[in-house]
Design a protein around this motif. Structure first.
Motif, PDB file in Angstrom:
ATOM      1  N   ARG A 199      23.598 160.743 134.812  1.00 15.15           N
ATOM      2  CA  ARG A 199      23.721 161.762 133.762  1.00 15.15           C
ATOM      3  C   ARG A 199      22.528 161.697 132.808  1.00 15.15           C
ATOM      4  O   ARG A 199      21.949 162.726 132.454  1.00 15.15           O
ATOM      5  CB  ARG A 199      25.019 161.570 132.998  1.00 15.15           C
ATOM      6  N   ASP A 200      22.154 160.502 132.405  1.00 14.17           N
ATOM      7  CA  ASP A 200      21.007 160.343 131.513  1.00 14.17           C
ATOM      8  C   ASP A 200      19.725 160.804 132.197  1.00 14.17           C
ATOM      9  O   ASP A 200      18.891 161.469 131.582  1.00 14.17           O
ATOM     10  CB  ASP A 200      20.878 158.893 131.058  1.00 14.17           C
ATOM     11  N   TRP A 201      19.567 160.460 133.470  1.00  7.91           N
ATOM     12  CA  TRP A 201      18.403 160.898 134.230  1.00  7.91           C
ATOM     13  C   TRP A 201      18.353 162.421 134.263  1.00  7.91           C
ATOM     14  O   TRP A 201      17.312 163.033 134.020  1.00  7.91           O
ATOM     15  CB  TRP A 201      18.472 160.323 135.642  1.00  7.91           C
ATOM     16  N   TYR A 202      19.488 163.026 134.576  1.00  2.00           N
ATOM     17  CA  TYR A 202      19.565 164.490 134.658  1.00  2.00           C
ATOM     18  C   TYR A 202      19.247 165.141 133.313  1.00  2.00           C
ATOM     19  O   TYR A 202      18.467 166.086 133.240  1.00  2.00           O
ATOM     20  CB  TYR A 202      20.967 164.898 135.125  1.00  2.00           C
ATOM     21  N   ALA A 203      19.820 164.630 132.242  1.00  2.26           N
ATOM     22  CA  ALA A 203      19.616 165.222 130.917  1.00  2.26           C
ATOM     23  C   ALA A 203      18.154 165.146 130.480  1.00  2.26           C
ATOM     24  O   ALA A 203      17.674 166.018 129.754  1.00  2.26           O
ATOM     25  CB  ALA A 203      20.504 164.536 129.887  1.00  2.26           C
ATOM     26  N   ILE A 260      27.588 172.148 143.519  1.00  2.00           N
ATOM     27  CA  ILE A 260      27.413 171.340 142.302  1.00  2.00           C
ATOM     28  C   ILE A 260      25.929 171.081 142.060  1.00  2.00           C
ATOM     29  O   ILE A 260      25.434 171.250 140.944  1.00  2.00           O
ATOM     30  CB  ILE A 260      28.205 170.021 142.402  1.00  2.00           C
ATOM     31  N   ALA A 261      25.216 170.680 143.113  1.00  6.61           N
ATOM     32  CA  ALA A 261      23.782 170.406 142.972  1.00  6.61           C
ATOM     33  C   ALA A 261      23.025 171.654 142.533  1.00  6.61           C
ATOM     34  O   ALA A 261      22.168 171.590 141.636  1.00  6.61           O
ATOM     35  CB  ALA A 261      23.214 169.877 144.294  1.00  6.61           C
ATOM     36  N   LEU A 262      23.343 172.788 143.123  1.00  8.21           N
ATOM     37  CA  LEU A 262      22.678 174.038 142.759  1.00  8.21           C
ATOM     38  C   LEU A 262      22.953 174.409 141.303  1.00  8.21           C
ATOM     39  O   LEU A 262      22.041 174.798 140.566  1.00  8.21           O
ATOM     40  CB  LEU A 262      23.122 175.164 143.690  1.00  8.21           C
ATOM     41  N   ALA A 263      24.199 174.268 140.880  1.00  3.59           N
ATOM     42  CA  ALA A 263      24.550 174.582 139.487  1.00  3.59           C
ATOM     43  C   ALA A 263      23.814 173.674 138.514  1.00  3.59           C
ATOM     44  O   ALA A 263      23.287 174.131 137.489  1.00  3.59           O
ATOM     45  CB  ALA A 263      26.064 174.457 139.287  1.00  3.59           C
ATOM     46  N   LEU A 264      23.747 172.390 138.823  1.00  3.09           N
ATOM     47  CA  LEU A 264      23.048 171.457 137.942  1.00  3.09           C
ATOM     48  C   LEU A 264      21.548 171.746 137.889  1.00  3.09           C
ATOM     49  O   LEU A 264      20.943 171.724 136.816  1.00  3.09           O
ATOM     50  CB  LEU A 264      23.292 170.009 138.387  1.00  3.09           C
ATOM     51  N   LEU A 265      20.945 172.031 139.037  1.00  7.79           N
ATOM     52  CA  LEU A 265      19.518 172.356 139.056  1.00  7.79           C
ATOM     53  C   LEU A 265      19.227 173.648 138.301  1.00  7.79           C
ATOM     54  O   LEU A 265      18.262 173.722 137.532  1.00  7.79           O
ATOM     55  CB  LEU A 265      19.015 172.460 140.494  1.00  7.79           C
ATOM     56  N   ALA A 266      20.046 174.659 138.516  1.00  8.60           N
ATOM     57  CA  ALA A 266      19.844 175.942 137.828  1.00  8.60           C
ATOM     58  C   ALA A 266      19.988 175.778 136.320  1.00  8.60           C
ATOM     59  O   ALA A 266      19.188 176.326 135.541  1.00  8.60           O
ATOM     60  CB  ALA A 266      20.830 176.980 138.358  1.00  8.60           C
ATOM     61  N   ALA A 319      19.756 169.365 125.252  1.00 12.39           N
ATOM     62  CA  ALA A 319      20.118 168.096 125.898  1.00 12.39           C
ATOM     63  C   ALA A 319      21.633 167.946 125.985  1.00 12.39           C
ATOM     64  O   ALA A 319      22.164 167.526 127.021  1.00 12.39           O
ATOM     65  CB  ALA A 319      19.508 166.921 125.148  1.00 12.39           C
ATOM     66  N   GLU A 320      22.326 168.312 124.926  1.00 11.68           N
ATOM     67  CA  GLU A 320      23.792 168.232 124.943  1.00 11.68           C
ATOM     68  C   GLU A 320      24.380 169.202 125.962  1.00 11.68           C
ATOM     69  O   GLU A 320      25.377 168.899 126.611  1.00 11.68           O
ATOM     70  CB  GLU A 320      24.359 168.505 123.549  1.00 11.68           C
ATOM     71  N   SER A 321      23.756 170.360 126.122  1.00  9.43           N
ATOM     72  CA  SER A 321      24.225 171.338 127.118  1.00  9.43           C
ATOM     73  C   SER A 321      24.073 170.783 128.529  1.00  9.43           C
ATOM     74  O   SER A 321      24.960 170.957 129.369  1.00  9.43           O
ATOM     75  CB  SER A 321      23.441 172.642 126.992  1.00  9.43           C
ATOM     76  N   ARG A 322      22.945 170.124 128.787  1.00  7.65           N
ATOM     77  CA  ARG A 322      22.751 169.520 130.108  1.00  7.65           C
ATOM     78  C   ARG A 322      23.800 168.436 130.364  1.00  7.65           C
ATOM     79  O   ARG A 322      24.363 168.347 131.450  1.00  7.65           O
ATOM     80  CB  ARG A 322      21.340 168.935 130.227  1.00  7.65           C
ATOM     81  N   LYS A 323      24.060 167.613 129.361  1.00  9.35           N
ATOM     82  CA  LYS A 323      25.064 166.555 129.505  1.00  9.35           C
ATOM     83  C   LYS A 323      26.454 167.149 129.729  1.00  9.35           C
ATOM     84  O   LYS A 323      27.219 166.665 130.558  1.00  9.35           O
ATOM     85  CB  LYS A 323      25.060 165.645 128.288  1.00  9.35           C
ATOM     86  N   MET A 324      26.779 168.211 128.999  1.00  7.96           N
ATOM     87  CA  MET A 324      28.082 168.862 129.148  1.00  7.96           C
ATOM     88  C   MET A 324      28.255 169.397 130.567  1.00  7.96           C
ATOM     89  O   MET A 324      29.299 169.190 131.198  1.00  7.96           O
ATOM     90  CB  MET A 324      28.236 170.001 128.147  1.00  7.96           C
ATOM     91  N   LEU A 337      30.903 168.876 135.869  1.00  6.07           N
ATOM     92  CA  LEU A 337      30.784 168.988 137.319  1.00  6.07           C
ATOM     93  C   LEU A 337      30.909 167.650 138.044  1.00  6.07           C
ATOM     94  O   LEU A 337      31.316 167.592 139.193  1.00  6.07           O
ATOM     95  CB  LEU A 337      29.448 169.642 137.684  1.00  6.07           C
ATOM     96  N   ILE A 338      30.546 166.569 137.351  1.00  4.12           N
ATOM     97  CA  ILE A 338      30.611 165.234 137.959  1.00  4.12           C
ATOM     98  C   ILE A 338      31.327 164.299 136.983  1.00  4.12           C
ATOM     99  O   ILE A 338      30.683 163.600 136.201  1.00  4.12           O
ATOM    100  CB  ILE A 338      29.208 164.717 138.305  1.00  4.12           C
ATOM    101  N   PRO A 339      32.652 164.291 137.016  1.00  2.00           N
ATOM    102  CA  PRO A 339      33.400 163.431 136.099  1.00  2.00           C
ATOM    103  C   PRO A 339      33.269 161.957 136.461  1.00  2.00           C
ATOM    104  O   PRO A 339      32.992 161.608 137.603  1.00  2.00           O
ATOM    105  CB  PRO A 339      34.846 163.906 136.273  1.00  2.00           C
ATOM    106  N   LYS A 340      33.471 161.116 135.448  1.00  4.38           N
ATOM    107  CA  LYS A 340      33.471 159.674 135.699  1.00  4.38           C
ATOM    108  C   LYS A 340      34.706 159.323 136.500  1.00  4.38           C
ATOM    109  O   LYS A 340      35.760 159.938 136.345  1.00  4.38           O
ATOM    110  CB  LYS A 340      33.482 158.908 134.376  1.00  4.38           C
TER     111      LYS A 340
END
Length: 142
Positions: free
Chosen positions: A19-23, A85-91, A113-118, A123-126
């Motif tokens: 998540r941190d990497w993605y954000a 999920i991957a497509l949504a996160l990348l977009a 940044a908060e939007s990316r984390k949200m 999409l990928i819960p703990k």
């Protein structure tokens, strides 16, 4: 991202690091501008567009594979297909990255940044703790 998967074996640590990497991915203005310019050039040149599309699909497949691996190892069923999920996160990351190029305001950057984390968290819960899962199964059997 593959390094994150190799470095962390605990599912909670792994999803937190991912998540941190993605954000952080689209918070580098120079990289965002370069990728945006490259995509625009590819839109204008058909041969380049085909090559970029192939690279992009490979990237999407790699992320989808890691997402599928995460859910399998966490013993969870994804809410959607890992490709979706991957497509949504990348977009989401690319769109927010573009917005960050247009607005240099620090408060807005924080909101991006908060939007990316949200998006990632939805999409990928703990994973649930194993003890909770076992307790929930025992309760359901009664």
């Amino acid at each position: 991202l593959d390094d994150v998967f190799r470095r962390y074996t605990d599912a909670n640590e792994r999803v937190g690091a991912a998540r941190d990497w993605y954000a952080d991915q689209w918070q580098h203005p120079a990289w965002t501008a370069l990728k945006t310019e490259f995509n625009l050039r590819a839109l204008r040149q058909r041969p380049l567009r085909k090559r970029v599309n192939a690279i992009w699909r490979h990237e999407l497949d790699a992320y989808a594979g890691l997402i599928a691996q995460y859910f399998a190892e966490a013993g969870m069923k994804p809410s959607e297909d890992p490709q979706t999920i991957a497509l949504a996160l990348l977009a989401m990351a690319q769109g927010l990255g573009m917005l960050s190029l247009l607005n240099a305001d620090e408060a807005f950057e924080s909101r991006l940044a908060e939007s990316r984390k949200m998006a990632f968290d939805r999409l990928i819960p703990k994973p649930q703790a194993p003890a909770r899962r076992a307790a929930r199964v025992r309760t359901a059997k009664r």
